[in-house]
Write a protein that holds these residues in place. Structure first.
Motif, PDB file in Angstrom:
ATOM      1  N   GLY A   1       0.882  -1.138   0.118  1.00  8.91           N
ATOM      2  CA  GLY A   1       0.108   0.216  -0.138  1.00  8.91           C
ATOM      3  C   GLY A   1       0.690   1.290   0.080  1.00  8.91           C
ATOM      4  O   GLY A   1       1.999   1.424   0.023  1.00  8.91           O
ATOM      5  N   MET A   2       0.218   2.491  -0.182  1.00  8.26           N
ATOM      6  CA  MET A   2       1.026   3.801  -0.149  1.00  8.26           C
ATOM      7  C   MET A   2       0.016   4.596   1.099  1.00  8.26           C
ATOM      8  O   MET A   2      -1.140   4.449   1.365  1.00  8.26           O
ATOM      9  CB  MET A   2       0.685   4.419  -1.384  1.00  8.26           C
ATOM     10  CG  MET A   2       1.477   3.550  -2.708  1.00  8.26           C
ATOM     11  SD  MET A   2       1.264   4.221  -4.171  1.00  8.26           S
ATOM     12  CE  MET A   2       2.160   3.187  -5.322  1.00  8.26           C
TER      13      MET A   2
ATOM     14  N   ILE B   1      -8.865   8.470 -17.567  1.00 11.85           N
ATOM     15  CA  ILE B   1      -8.415   9.568 -16.396  1.00 11.85           C
ATOM     16  C   ILE B   1      -8.789   9.099 -15.186  1.00 11.85           C
ATOM     17  O   ILE B   1      -8.262   9.037 -13.953  1.00 11.85           O
ATOM     18  CB  ILE B   1      -8.944  10.998 -17.076  1.00 11.85           C
ATOM     19  CG1 ILE B   1      -8.283  11.480 -18.324  1.00 11.85           C
ATOM     20  CG2 ILE B   1      -8.693  11.722 -15.488  1.00 11.85           C
ATOM     21  CD1 ILE B   1      -6.654  11.637 -17.881  1.00 11.85           C
ATOM     22  N   LYS B   2      -9.997   8.382 -14.988  1.00 12.97           N
ATOM     23  CA  LYS B   2     -10.533   8.062 -13.697  1.00 12.97           C
ATOM     24  C   LYS B   2      -9.892   6.840 -13.282  1.00 12.97           C
ATOM     25  O   LYS B   2      -9.390   6.729 -12.188  1.00 12.97           O
ATOM     26  CB  LYS B   2     -11.952   7.733 -13.661  1.00 12.97           C
ATOM     27  CG  LYS B   2     -12.580   7.077 -12.419  1.00 12.97           C
ATOM     28  CD  LYS B   2     -14.069   6.860 -12.511  1.00 12.97           C
ATOM     29  CE  LYS B   2     -14.555   6.678 -11.145  1.00 12.97           C
ATOM     30  NZ  LYS B   2     -16.034   6.252 -10.998  1.00 12.97           N
ATOM     31  N   LYS B   3      -9.382   5.886 -14.108  1.00 17.33           N
ATOM     32  CA  LYS B   3      -8.652   4.769 -13.756  1.00 17.33           C
ATOM     33  C   LYS B   3      -7.464   5.181 -13.446  1.00 17.33           C
ATOM     34  O   LYS B   3      -6.847   4.719 -12.401  1.00 17.33           O
ATOM     35  CB  LYS B   3      -8.583   3.577 -14.949  1.00 17.33           C
ATOM     36  CG  LYS B   3     -10.071   2.947 -14.926  1.00 17.33           C
ATOM     37  CD  LYS B   3     -10.034   2.066 -15.904  1.00 17.33           C
ATOM     38  CE  LYS B   3     -11.187   1.127 -16.099  1.00 17.33           C
ATOM     39  NZ  LYS B   3     -11.507   0.407 -17.529  1.00 17.33           N
TER      40      LYS B   3
ATOM     41  N   GLY C   1      -5.648   5.428  -9.971  1.00 20.18           N
ATOM     42  CA  GLY C   1      -4.343   4.787  -9.986  1.00 20.18           C
ATOM     43  C   GLY C   1      -3.325   5.601  -9.428  1.00 20.18           C
ATOM     44  O   GLY C   1      -2.213   4.975  -9.290  1.00 20.18           O
ATOM     45  N   THR C   2      -3.470   6.903  -9.097  1.00 19.02           N
ATOM     46  CA  THR C   2      -2.296   7.530  -8.933  1.00 19.02           C
ATOM     47  C   THR C   2      -2.674   8.530  -7.641  1.00 19.02           C
ATOM     48  O   THR C   2      -2.055   8.152  -6.589  1.00 19.02           O
ATOM     49  CB  THR C   2      -1.923   8.760  -9.938  1.00 19.02           C
ATOM     50  OG1 THR C   2      -1.571   7.993 -11.237  1.00 19.02           O
ATOM     51  CG2 THR C   2      -0.642   9.562  -9.552  1.00 19.02           C
ATOM     52  N   LEU C   3      -3.737   9.290  -7.584  1.00 20.85           N
ATOM     53  CA  LEU C   3      -3.862  10.313  -6.596  1.00 20.85           C
ATOM     54  C   LEU C   3      -4.468   9.660  -5.525  1.00 20.85           C
ATOM     55  O   LEU C   3      -3.915   9.588  -4.418  1.00 20.85           O
ATOM     56  CB  LEU C   3      -5.108  11.204  -6.965  1.00 20.85           C
ATOM     57  CG  LEU C   3      -4.462  12.244  -8.145  1.00 20.85           C
ATOM     58  CD1 LEU C   3      -5.715  13.238  -8.640  1.00 20.85           C
ATOM     59  CD2 LEU C   3      -3.192  12.895  -7.713  1.00 20.85           C
ATOM     60  N   LYS C   4      -5.505   8.651  -5.518  1.00 19.53           N
ATOM     61  CA  LYS C   4      -6.128   7.950  -4.393  1.00 19.53           C
ATOM     62  C   LYS C   4      -5.276   7.004  -4.182  1.00 19.53           C
ATOM     63  O   LYS C   4      -4.976   6.597  -2.818  1.00 19.53           O
ATOM     64  CB  LYS C   4      -7.408   7.583  -5.006  1.00 19.53           C
ATOM     65  CG  LYS C   4      -8.290   8.487  -4.890  1.00 19.53           C
ATOM     66  CD  LYS C   4      -9.903   7.969  -5.172  1.00 19.53           C
ATOM     67  CE  LYS C   4     -10.943   9.160  -5.034  1.00 19.53           C
ATOM     68  NZ  LYS C   4     -12.352   8.469  -5.263  1.00 19.53           N
TER      69      LYS C   4
END
Length: 191
Positions: free
Chosen positions: A111-112, A143-145, A150-153
């Protein structure tokens, strides 16, 4: 974070609406304009080694990371070209959403966690000429994926909203004007 090279673009009008709204809400505004900064989006071998070592070496990225760590709210504004973000914005993601700088890995490595607890919200505003339903069903909502989930969340950023303006070229000037008013009002209410 702003990415659009032509100053007469609708994306620039969106940026102006965001800035007006934030100014009305008495926010300090710091625009990272990737095109004007002549940001270099390509990850070099040295950048990849820095990624592994969790310490950015790109001077623009280091500056951007510091500026983001001083922000309460992030706003991304960019067009969607060929169903994806432009190269400068993708390079920004690669070089600024960076381990050891803006996020780190959990002890398990699966996780991050964010290193940007200062952020209250993140808003992504995009323009495109593809109908929303086609973007979602035919092109997979890239963009959502990739960016939102895939990046921000994934990197631990919370309270992420996406405002997608579709069919921009085909929309009337009246509709585009209403979008700008709505965006300004939205950012006037940000605390």
């Amino acid at each position: 974070m702003f990415n659009y090279p032509y100053e007469g673009s609708y994306c620039h009008a969106i940026l102006d609406s965001v800035k007006r709204g934030l100014a009305k809400a008495r926010h300090d505004i710091d625009v990272i304009h990737l095109d004007q900064d002549q940001f270099k989006p390509v990850m070099t071998a040295d950048d990849l080694l820095a990624f592994r070592n969790k310490k950015s070496i790109d001077s623009h990225a280091i500056e951007y990371i510091q500026r983001i760590k001083e922000a309460d709210h992030l706003v991304f504004i960019f067009p969607i070209w060929w169903e994806l973000m432009p190269a400068l914005m993708k390079g920004f993601i690669d070089k600024v959403i960076f381990p050891g700088e803006t996020y780190d890995y959990t002890s398990s490595g699966y996780g991050m966690v964010t290193l940007m607890d200062n952020l209250i919200s993140t808003t992504v505003i995009t323009t495109m000429n593809t109908p929303a339903i086609m973007y979602r069903l035919t092109y997979g909502n890239a963009i959502k994926k990739s960016l939102i989930k895939g990046t921000l969340k994934k990197s631990g950023i919370k309270n992420v909203k996406w405002l997608s303006l579709n069919m921009v070229k085909a929309s009337s000037s009246e509709k585009r004007g209403k979008w700008l008013e709505k965006i300004e009002r939205r950012f006037t209410s940000i605390k």
